[in-house]
Design a protein around this motif. Sequence first.
Motif, short mmCIF file in Angstrom:
data_model
loop_
_atom_site.label_atom_id
_atom_site.label_comp_id
_atom_site.label_asym_id
_atom_site.label_seq_id
_atom_site.Cartn_x
_atom_site.Cartn_y
_atom_site.Cartn_z
N ASN A 196 0.83 -1.21 0.00
CA ASN A 196 0.00 0.00 0.00
C ASN A 196 0.86 1.26 0.00
OD1 ASN A 196 -2.67 -1.08 -0.05
ND2 ASN A 196 -2.30 -1.78 2.04
N ARG A 197 1.80 1.32 -0.96
CA ARG A 197 2.68 2.48 -1.08
C ARG A 197 2.69 2.99 -2.51
NH1 ARG A 197 6.80 -0.53 2.45
NH2 ARG A 197 6.38 0.43 4.46
N HIS A 251 5.06 5.67 -5.05
CA HIS A 251 6.29 6.43 -5.23
C HIS A 251 5.92 7.64 -6.07
CE1 HIS A 251 9.24 3.13 -4.10
NE2 HIS A 251 8.04 2.58 -3.99
N ILE A 308 8.22 8.38 -1.07
CA ILE A 308 7.42 7.17 -0.94
C ILE A 308 6.37 7.44 0.14
CG2 ILE A 308 7.42 4.71 -0.39
CD1 ILE A 308 10.47 4.78 -1.12
N PHE A 309 5.10 7.15 -0.21
CA PHE A 309 4.00 7.39 0.73
C PHE A 309 3.27 6.10 1.05
CE2 PHE A 309 4.62 11.37 -1.54
CZ PHE A 309 4.75 12.25 -0.49
N ALA A 310 3.10 5.85 2.33
CA ALA A 310 2.32 4.71 2.79
C ALA A 310 0.87 5.15 2.89
CB ALA A 310 2.82 4.23 4.14
N TYR A 349 0.85 14.94 3.86
CA TYR A 349 1.48 13.86 4.61
C TYR A 349 2.08 14.35 5.91
CZ TYR A 349 5.81 15.78 2.63
OH TYR A 349 6.84 16.59 2.28
N LYS A 362 9.51 9.63 10.37
CA LYS A 362 9.86 8.83 9.20
C LYS A 362 11.21 9.29 8.65
CE LYS A 362 6.44 6.00 8.52
NZ LYS A 362 6.59 4.59 8.39
N SER A 375 10.39 8.60 3.01
CA SER A 375 9.22 7.76 3.26
C SER A 375 8.30 8.43 4.28
CB SER A 375 9.68 6.39 3.78
OG SER A 375 8.59 5.56 4.01
N ASN A 417 3.92 8.96 5.81
CA ASN A 417 2.55 8.49 5.92
C ASN A 417 1.62 9.50 5.27
OD1 ASN A 417 2.95 6.09 7.41
ND2 ASN A 417 3.20 7.28 9.28
#
Length: 94
Positions: A37-38, A40, A49-51, A75, A80, A84, A86
Motif C-alpha cells: 500500500n505504497r 512512489h 514514498i508514501f504509505a 502527509y 519517518k 518515506s 505516511n
Amino acid sequence: MRKILALATGAVMTLAAGAAIADEAKGEITQIDNVANRIHLMDGGKEMIFALSPSNTSFVKISDLMVGDKVMVFYSSAGKSDISFNALHVAKDE
C-alpha cells in the motif's frame, strides 16, 4: 480582554502546530506497490514514498491510481525517513 487574548493565542498556536506536521507534495506517480500500500511520487526531481492506509477513506483508493497519474499528497513527516512518509490525504491533481 485577557480571556479573548488567551483564546486567540491558543488558536494561533494550534494552527501553527498543525501546519508544522502536515506537508504537501505534488507530482507524478512513478511506482505503485499494491501489496505494501505504497506509492512512489516524483516531486520536483525528488522521489518520495508514501504509505497509504487501506482503511483510510479520506483519499483516493490505491486501486484507482495508475503510474503516471498526477497527485497531490498531504502527509505527516513526523517519525519517518527523508523519503518515506505516511499519507494523510491523496487526491488526483487534474
